[in-house]
Design a protein around this motif. Structure first.
Motif, PDB file in Angstrom:
ATOM      1  N   PRO A  66       0.798  -1.231   0.000  1.00 46.53           N
ATOM      2  CA  PRO A  66       0.000   0.000   0.000  1.00 46.53           C
ATOM      3  C   PRO A  66       0.827   1.276   0.000  1.00 46.53           C
ATOM      4  O   PRO A  66       0.295   2.354  -0.266  1.00 46.53           O
ATOM      5  N   ARG A  67       2.121   1.174   0.278  1.00 51.44           N
ATOM      6  CA  ARG A  67       2.971   2.366   0.248  1.00 51.44           C
ATOM      7  C   ARG A  67       3.157   2.927  -1.165  1.00 51.44           C
ATOM      8  O   ARG A  67       3.766   3.983  -1.330  1.00 51.44           O
ATOM      9  N   LEU A  68       2.632   2.231  -2.151  1.00 54.03           N
ATOM     10  CA  LEU A  68       2.697   2.747  -3.508  1.00 54.03           C
ATOM     11  C   LEU A  68       1.699   3.888  -3.720  1.00 54.03           C
ATOM     12  O   LEU A  68       1.709   4.535  -4.767  1.00 54.03           O
ATOM     13  N   SER A  69       0.839   4.149  -2.747  1.00 50.29           N
ATOM     14  CA  SER A  69      -0.134   5.235  -2.852  1.00 50.29           C
ATOM     15  C   SER A  69       0.236   6.381  -1.912  1.00 50.29           C
ATOM     16  O   SER A  69       1.012   6.203  -0.972  1.00 50.29           O
ATOM     17  N   ARG A  70      -0.336   7.546  -2.158  1.00 51.73           N
ATOM     18  CA  ARG A  70       0.013   8.751  -1.399  1.00 51.73           C
ATOM     19  C   ARG A  70      -0.187   8.586   0.107  1.00 51.73           C
ATOM     20  O   ARG A  70       0.667   8.965   0.910  1.00 51.73           O
ATOM     21  N   ASN A  71      -1.332   8.032   0.506  1.00 51.16           N
ATOM     22  CA  ASN A  71      -1.604   7.915   1.933  1.00 51.16           C
ATOM     23  C   ASN A  71      -1.438   6.487   2.456  1.00 51.16           C
ATOM     24  O   ASN A  71      -1.938   6.141   3.524  1.00 51.16           O
ATOM     25  N   GLU A 143       0.294   9.312  -6.304  1.00 47.97           N
ATOM     26  CA  GLU A 143       1.643   9.320  -5.742  1.00 47.97           C
ATOM     27  C   GLU A 143       2.637   9.540  -6.876  1.00 47.97           C
ATOM     28  O   GLU A 143       2.257   9.632  -8.044  1.00 47.97           O
ATOM     29  N   THR A 144       3.906   9.635  -6.550  1.00 51.43           N
ATOM     30  CA  THR A 144       4.955   9.737  -7.560  1.00 51.43           C
ATOM     31  C   THR A 144       5.938   8.594  -7.361  1.00 51.43           C
ATOM     32  O   THR A 144       6.126   8.107  -6.231  1.00 51.43           O
ATOM     33  N   VAL A 145       6.552   8.167  -8.440  1.00 50.56           N
ATOM     34  CA  VAL A 145       7.541   7.096  -8.346  1.00 50.56           C
ATOM     35  C   VAL A 145       8.710   7.533  -7.471  1.00 50.56           C
ATOM     36  O   VAL A 145       9.227   6.756  -6.662  1.00 50.56           O
ATOM     37  N   LEU A 149      10.002   5.407  -4.146  1.00 47.19           N
ATOM     38  CA  LEU A 149      11.363   4.902  -3.955  1.00 47.19           C
ATOM     39  C   LEU A 149      11.939   5.352  -2.613  1.00 47.19           C
ATOM     40  O   LEU A 149      12.621   4.579  -1.935  1.00 47.19           O
ATOM     41  N   LEU A 150      11.635   6.581  -2.215  1.00 45.97           N
ATOM     42  CA  LEU A 150      12.091   7.071  -0.906  1.00 45.97           C
ATOM     43  C   LEU A 150      11.458   6.255   0.220  1.00 45.97           C
ATOM     44  O   LEU A 150      12.130   5.910   1.200  1.00 45.97           O
TER      45      LEU A 150
END
Length: 355
Positions: A66-71, A143-145, A149-150
């Protein structure tokens, strides 16, 4: 008492051996990407990103991350659910972050190794880049790639997983996308009754109704839904009435008016599990989708010529009996092993809400 203790010890050893064998069998399940014997050569260049066990496992973890999304609430697997053929069950259009709605029905993640263009309009030309659409979409993951990655670099488990998969702890966008591709490449649906009949496996054969439906399909549907993928991967206007958003489909990508209202031909595999249908999910059942071709087509300059009959009528002539037979054949394209393949399933204990 001693006999009971000995028996308990023996049973314990048997259970331990069985458990060890189960683990070995599970490890032996992974065989990498395998081309089904009745399928053509894949379009994806596997030589530049060969599927390995560690690469696949990393891709699987990322797919359900789920960290692939903004929240940190939406994963790829949130909208591409395995039991629904990796579509978003119960939603006509994409339903993403903060309950925002998109304009198109999520396409299934299935047999993508044979595609060279992706999404309803073909706007992406490489499987490796396809996740970027959802990641950057403000109504899906928002989100952004770069930020993903961060977040991954800040997690202690990911550098080691990238090291196992690609030989480096460095987490780059290229390796991130390649890992996701390795997971998606393994989402192959090729074990339906239809496939068994075609491969002459286990004495499989069509029923009389299925055989009649198959003949009707070959005479009326196979030009667009080409076997064995059940799509010719083209873009066509199939007479769907434009929706409120006036989605012009392929023309948005090409800028060509001759592509207006053309959308990618979807596969017919696992139809019972991938409802609703069409680019905007307007039809809830297979029966209603077939009725569209029988008597609900809308004419337009880009309507596919296949739907123009000699008597100037539109659509596909189909009796109730032919419709029933066709539906019986389409059921043979269901692949229960794909829908329940543990290799593709969400890892136990995955968190969909994280810090």
């Amino acid at each position: 008492m001693k006999k009971i203790w000995v028996l308990t010890l023996i049973l314990g050893l048997i259970w331990a051996c069985k458990k060890a064998n189960d683990i070995i069998e599970e490890e032996d399940i992974f065989a990498g990407f395998v081309q089904p014997s009745n399928f053509p050569k894949p379009a994806y260049d596997l030589s530049r990103n060969p599927v390995t066990k560690d690469g696949f496992e990393l891709g699987k973890k990322l797919f359900y991350e789920p960290r692939l999304s903004r929240n940190n609430t939406i994963a790829c697997g949130s909208c591409h659910i395995q039991g629904a053929g990796f579509t978003h069950h119960g939603h006509d259009v994409s339903h993403g972050i903060d309950d925002r709605l998109g304009t198109r029905n999520p396409m299934p993640i299935m047999n993508l190794a044979w595609h060279s263009e992706f999404f309803w309009d073909g706007g992406v030309f490489d499987l490796d880049f396809s996740p970027a659409n959802a990641i950057h979409s403000e109504v899906e993951m928002d989100e952004t790639v770069t930020n993903i990655l961060l977040k991954l670099r800040a997690r202690p488990e990911y550098p080691a997983l990238f090291k196992k998969a690609f030989g480096t702890e460095e987490i780059t966008d290229v390796l991130f996308f390649r890992a996701l591709s390795q997971f998606m490449l393994m989402a192959t649906s090729s074990d339906s009754k239809y496939d068994k009949v075609m491969r002459k496996e286990d004495g499989a054969s069509f029923t009389e109704s299925e055989a009649r439906g198959y003949l009707f399909f070959k005479n009326n549907c196979a030009n667009c839904h080409k076997e064995p993928l059940f799509t010719d991967l083209s873009y066509r206007n199939n007479g769907i009435r434009p929706n409120r958003s006036d989605d012009k489909g392929r023309a948005i990508v090409t800028g060509n008016v001759n592509d207006e209202y053309k959308f990618k031909v979807p596969s017919l595999r696992n139809l019972s599990f991938t409802a609703p249908y069409t680019h905007d999910g307007r039809y809830l059942t297979v029966s209603r989708m077939l009725d569209h071709y029988r008597h609900d087509m809308v004419d337009s300059p880009t309507l596919d010529s296949l739907f123009r009959q000699a008597d100037s009528s539109l659509g596909i002539t189909m009796t109730q009996e032919e419709k029933a037979d066709l539906m019986a054949f389409l059921k043979t394209l269901e692949d229960p092993t794909f829908l329940s393949n543990k290799l593709l399933a969400e890892p136990f204990g995955s968190d969909f809400i994280v810090n």
